[in-house]
Write a protein that holds these residues in place. Structure first.
Motif, PDB file in Angstrom:
ATOM      1  N   PRO A  51       0.806  -1.227   0.000  1.00  0.00           N
ATOM      2  CA  PRO A  51       0.000   0.000   0.000  1.00  0.00           C
ATOM      3  C   PRO A  51       0.837   1.275   0.000  1.00  0.00           C
ATOM      4  O   PRO A  51       0.347   2.329  -0.408  1.00  0.00           O
ATOM      5  N   LEU A  52       2.104   1.182   0.397  1.00  0.00           N
ATOM      6  CA  LEU A  52       2.957   2.368   0.448  1.00  0.00           C
ATOM      7  C   LEU A  52       3.488   2.794  -0.917  1.00  0.00           C
ATOM      8  O   LEU A  52       3.866   3.949  -1.099  1.00  0.00           O
ATOM      9  N   ASP A  53       3.565   1.861  -1.872  1.00  0.00           N
ATOM     10  CA  ASP A  53       4.199   2.238  -3.130  1.00  0.00           C
ATOM     11  C   ASP A  53       3.394   1.930  -4.382  1.00  0.00           C
ATOM     12  O   ASP A  53       3.929   1.992  -5.490  1.00  0.00           O
ATOM     13  N   VAL A  54       2.081   1.598  -4.231  1.00  0.00           N
ATOM     14  CA  VAL A  54       1.238   1.574  -5.428  1.00  0.00           C
ATOM     15  C   VAL A  54       1.161   2.994  -5.980  1.00  0.00           C
ATOM     16  O   VAL A  54       1.326   3.963  -5.246  1.00  0.00           O
ATOM     17  N   TRP A  55       0.912   3.111  -7.284  1.00  0.00           N
ATOM     18  CA  TRP A  55       0.931   4.435  -7.906  1.00  0.00           C
ATOM     19  C   TRP A  55      -0.470   5.046  -7.913  1.00  0.00           C
ATOM     20  O   TRP A  55      -0.985   5.496  -8.940  1.00  0.00           O
ATOM     21  N   PHE A  56      -1.072   5.039  -6.746  1.00  0.00           N
ATOM     22  CA  PHE A  56      -2.298   5.775  -6.478  1.00  0.00           C
ATOM     23  C   PHE A  56      -2.418   5.883  -4.963  1.00  0.00           C
ATOM     24  O   PHE A  56      -1.708   5.212  -4.227  1.00  0.00           O
ATOM     25  N   GLY A  57      -3.296   6.758  -4.495  1.00  0.00           N
ATOM     26  CA  GLY A  57      -3.480   6.880  -3.062  1.00  0.00           C
ATOM     27  C   GLY A  57      -3.066   8.230  -2.510  1.00  0.00           C
ATOM     28  O   GLY A  57      -2.654   9.129  -3.253  1.00  0.00           O
ATOM     29  N   GLU A  93      -8.350  10.154  -1.638  1.00  0.00           N
ATOM     30  CA  GLU A  93      -9.271  10.117  -0.497  1.00  0.00           C
ATOM     31  C   GLU A  93      -9.125   8.760   0.194  1.00  0.00           C
ATOM     32  O   GLU A  93      -9.158   7.713  -0.473  1.00  0.00           O
ATOM     33  N   PRO A  94      -8.904   8.725   1.516  1.00  0.00           N
ATOM     34  CA  PRO A  94      -8.557   7.463   2.202  1.00  0.00           C
ATOM     35  C   PRO A  94      -9.517   6.306   1.966  1.00  0.00           C
ATOM     36  O   PRO A  94      -9.080   5.171   1.747  1.00  0.00           O
ATOM     37  N   ASP A  95     -10.820   6.556   1.980  1.00  0.00           N
ATOM     38  CA  ASP A  95     -11.772   5.455   1.784  1.00  0.00           C
ATOM     39  C   ASP A  95     -11.708   4.913   0.358  1.00  0.00           C
ATOM     40  O   ASP A  95     -11.776   3.691   0.139  1.00  0.00           O
ATOM     41  N   ALA A  96     -11.601   5.811  -0.613  1.00  0.00           N
ATOM     42  CA  ALA A  96     -11.484   5.373  -2.007  1.00  0.00           C
ATOM     43  C   ALA A  96     -10.196   4.584  -2.214  1.00  0.00           C
ATOM     44  O   ALA A  96     -10.178   3.564  -2.915  1.00  0.00           O
ATOM     45  N   PHE A  97      -9.124   5.067  -1.606  1.00  0.00           N
ATOM     46  CA  PHE A  97      -7.842   4.367  -1.685  1.00  0.00           C
ATOM     47  C   PHE A  97      -7.937   2.971  -1.086  1.00  0.00           C
ATOM     48  O   PHE A  97      -7.495   1.978  -1.691  1.00  0.00           O
ATOM     49  N   ALA A  98      -8.532   2.853   0.099  1.00  0.00           N
ATOM     50  CA  ALA A  98      -8.647   1.554   0.764  1.00  0.00           C
ATOM     51  C   ALA A  98      -9.492   0.591  -0.057  1.00  0.00           C
ATOM     52  O   ALA A  98      -9.157  -0.598  -0.188  1.00  0.00           O
ATOM     53  N   ALA A  99     -10.583   1.094  -0.627  1.00  0.00           N
ATOM     54  CA  ALA A  99     -11.443   0.227  -1.431  1.00  0.00           C
ATOM     55  C   ALA A  99     -10.722  -0.260  -2.683  1.00  0.00           C
ATOM     56  O   ALA A  99     -10.855  -1.426  -3.077  1.00  0.00           O
ATOM     57  N   ALA A 148      -2.132   4.196   4.235  1.00  0.00           N
ATOM     58  CA  ALA A 148      -1.387   3.058   3.688  1.00  0.00           C
ATOM     59  C   ALA A 148      -0.843   2.182   4.805  1.00  0.00           C
ATOM     60  O   ALA A 148      -0.852   0.944   4.715  1.00  0.00           O
ATOM     61  N   ILE A 149      -0.361   2.802   5.883  1.00  0.00           N
ATOM     62  CA  ILE A 149       0.135   2.038   7.028  1.00  0.00           C
ATOM     63  C   ILE A 149      -1.006   1.244   7.665  1.00  0.00           C
ATOM     64  O   ILE A 149      -0.827   0.091   8.085  1.00  0.00           O
ATOM     65  N   ASP A 150      -2.200   1.841   7.715  1.00  0.00           N
ATOM     66  CA  ASP A 150      -3.367   1.126   8.232  1.00  0.00           C
ATOM     67  C   ASP A 150      -3.668  -0.114   7.390  1.00  0.00           C
ATOM     68  O   ASP A 150      -4.053  -1.168   7.924  1.00  0.00           O
ATOM     69  N   LEU A 151      -3.502   0.003   6.071  1.00  0.00           N
ATOM     70  CA  LEU A 151      -3.738  -1.154   5.197  1.00  0.00           C
ATOM     71  C   LEU A 151      -2.682  -2.236   5.404  1.00  0.00           C
ATOM     72  O   LEU A 151      -2.978  -3.430   5.296  1.00  0.00           O
ATOM     73  N   LEU A 152      -1.442  -1.849   5.676  1.00  0.00           N
ATOM     74  CA  LEU A 152      -0.415  -2.845   6.009  1.00  0.00           C
ATOM     75  C   LEU A 152      -0.871  -3.681   7.202  1.00  0.00           C
ATOM     76  O   LEU A 152      -0.721  -4.909   7.217  1.00  0.00           O
ATOM     77  N   PRO A 417     -11.151 -13.290  -6.320  1.00  0.00           N
ATOM     78  CA  PRO A 417     -12.595 -13.070  -6.241  1.00  0.00           C
ATOM     79  C   PRO A 417     -13.154 -12.450  -7.524  1.00  0.00           C
ATOM     80  O   PRO A 417     -12.446 -11.791  -8.283  1.00  0.00           O
ATOM     81  N   GLU A 418     -14.458 -12.668  -7.735  1.00  0.00           N
ATOM     82  CA  GLU A 418     -15.106 -12.137  -8.934  1.00  0.00           C
ATOM     83  C   GLU A 418     -14.987 -10.626  -9.017  1.00  0.00           C
ATOM     84  O   GLU A 418     -14.808 -10.061 -10.098  1.00  0.00           O
ATOM     85  N   GLN A 419     -15.100  -9.935  -7.860  1.00  0.00           N
ATOM     86  CA  GLN A 419     -15.028  -8.473  -7.903  1.00  0.00           C
ATOM     87  C   GLN A 419     -13.646  -7.992  -8.314  1.00  0.00           C
ATOM     88  O   GLN A 419     -13.506  -6.974  -8.995  1.00  0.00           O
ATOM     89  N   THR A 420     -12.603  -8.738  -7.935  1.00  0.00           N
ATOM     90  CA  THR A 420     -11.253  -8.384  -8.383  1.00  0.00           C
ATOM     91  C   THR A 420     -11.099  -8.632  -9.873  1.00  0.00           C
ATOM     92  O   THR A 420     -10.544  -7.797 -10.603  1.00  0.00           O
ATOM     93  N   LEU A 421     -11.620  -9.751 -10.350  1.00  0.00           N
ATOM     94  CA  LEU A 421     -11.544 -10.072 -11.776  1.00  0.00           C
ATOM     95  C   LEU A 421     -12.257  -9.000 -12.596  1.00  0.00           C
ATOM     96  O   LEU A 421     -11.745  -8.557 -13.642  1.00  0.00           O
TER      97      LEU A 421
END
Length: 429
Positions: A51-57, A93-99, A148-152, A417-421
């Motif tokens: 989560p720290l180095d994806v190119w969004f967030g 936005e943190p929620d959009a990033f987490a989703a 991002a740290i919360d997602l870790l 998962p289907e939603q990821t696909l």
């Protein structure tokens, strides 16, 4: 089944490996004389994104200044590029990033298993290095990284939040002065030599009977319900728009893993897939005592600095321009600005580690999506599949994506998962 894979980078070779393992007859088409010569050649080394180095967030391009965000933006009056960046900005936005990261995480997990299985089966040595230290200059930056740290923590990624003193103790090459805010250590995250891995995998495939058609450019796909055909031409003839010596090869399915050329081949013209120009510096180690043993990442600027044997590889400095300029040489002043960003990052975080003045520069296009996710899976045509747009944040994603594609070609339910696909599908655009 007979399957043609277009592209000899990490995505294409990993896809060929998975298809061959599934029992298909595979032919790989590559425009260069050997594999791993395009975007794969310039990979910075990070194996999988966190989560720290994806190119969004929240921390990606959080400033409009290149000196602070590590990106060179020259959009001019080109509205499509500005719209692309606005779309990316929505994920700060943190929620959009987490989703969004929650959709990517199953592919990250599958990619980790897939790479481990390849390593175990083939016993390859491709200059792997364990441990990544993400560093932050200002307290505000560390605060912005908190989602991002919360997602870790949420996804149980081993990590430690470090004080500046603890950062210096963990990685001796990081200077105590000027003062900085701290860092996050990911002790299990890895970097490795992506071009070397790709070439070794190609040799395994060649020994196993996979065909390789080198120095051939794909000029078109011909598709019907029963068979897929690929037009091949000499690369020089293709650039000059001549049709002499066009060769036609057919298969039951085609996988397009051609990097920045993928959208054109699958006739998917969309402003949400963008050819981002990336840069890399590869410098000889200057002083052994100053060379890092961990990979150091400037998280705000997305600059990755890693040691590869007696070399230092520094990657990042994306340049956003209009897509119409993607196939033209980068303006010399822009190229200098991008390389200066990398050189400054090296000076700031690992001073004296590499002889930057003797560094070998690289620049190339990497397909990038406006939602930060790769384009993987089936297309509207039942015989065409895609494995592309993994971005700069981890080449191992191409390996997990290859497993997804091979499963779909084999009519097997993928291990995500289907939603990821659905989130990965190129048809989402």
């Amino acid at each position: 089944m007979d399957v043609i894979v277009i592209g000899g980078g990490i995505a294409g070779i990993a896809t060929a490996y998975q298809l061959h393992a599934a029992g298909h007859r595979v032919c790989v088409v590559e425009r260069y004389a050997t594999v791993a010569q395009g975007a794969t050649y310039g990979q910075g080394g990070a194996l999988l994104p966190s989560p720290l180095d994806v190119w969004f967030g929240p921390t990606f391009m959080s400033s409009n200044r290149a000196k602070q965000n590590g990106m060179v933006v020259k959009t001019g009056f080109h509205s499509a590029v500005r719209d692309f960046l606005k779309q990316l900005a929505m994920l700060r936005e943190p929620d959009a990033f987490a989703a969004q990261y929650a959709l990517l995480e199953p592919l990250v997990a599958l990619s980790r298993r897939t790479v481990a299985e390849i390593e175990s089966a083939l016993q390859l040595e491709f200059e792997q290095r364990r441990g990544m230290l993400h560093v932050f200059r200002h307290a505000r930056e560390l605060e912005e990284a908190q989602p991002a740290i919360d997602l870790l923590r949420q996804f149980k990624v081993p990590h430690r939040v470090l004080t500046p003193e603890e950062c210096v103790a963990a990685e001796h090459s990081v200077p105590e002065y000027p003062e900085f805010a701290g860092g996050v250590l990911l002790p299990e995250d890895r970097t490795a030599n992506c071009p070397l891995f790709t070439k070794q995998l190609k040799q395994v495939l060649e020994d196993g009977g996979v065909q390789f058609r080198m120095n051939r450019t794909v000029t078109a796909l011909r598709l019907d319900d029963k068979r897929a055909a690929v037009e091949l031409a000499d690369p020089d003839a293709s650039r000059n728009k001549r049709n002499e010596n066009v060769e036609l090869i057919t298969a039951d399915a085609v996988v397009v893993a051609a990097g920045a050329e993928t959208p054109a081949l699958v006739r998917k013209s969309t402003p949400w897939l963008y050819p981002l120009r990336m840069h890399t510096l590869t410098a000889p180690i200057a002083y052994e005592e100053r060379a890092p043993h961990l990979t150091v990442v400037d998280s705000m600027k997305r600059i990755t600095m890693t040691r590869v044997n007696q070399r230092l590889r520094v990657a990042g400095a994306g340049v956003f321009q209009s897509a119409s300029k993607a196939d033209k040489p980068l303006d010399a002043s822009l190229a200098r600005r991008a390389l200066d960003v990398l050189g400054q990052g090296t000076h700031d975080w690992i001073p004296g580690a590499g002889r930057v003045s003797a560094a070998r520069p690289w620049e190339g296009l990497r397909l990038f999506s406006a939602d930060g996710l790769p384009a993987v899976g089936a297309t509207r045509h039942p015989r065409v599949f895609v494995n592309a747009a993994h971005g700069p944040a981890g080449w191992g994603l191409a390996c997990g994506s290859a497993k997804v594609v091979a499963d779909l070609v084999s009519d097997v339910t993928p291990e995500v998962p289907e939603q990821t696909l659905a989130a990965l599908s190129i048809e989402r655009f």
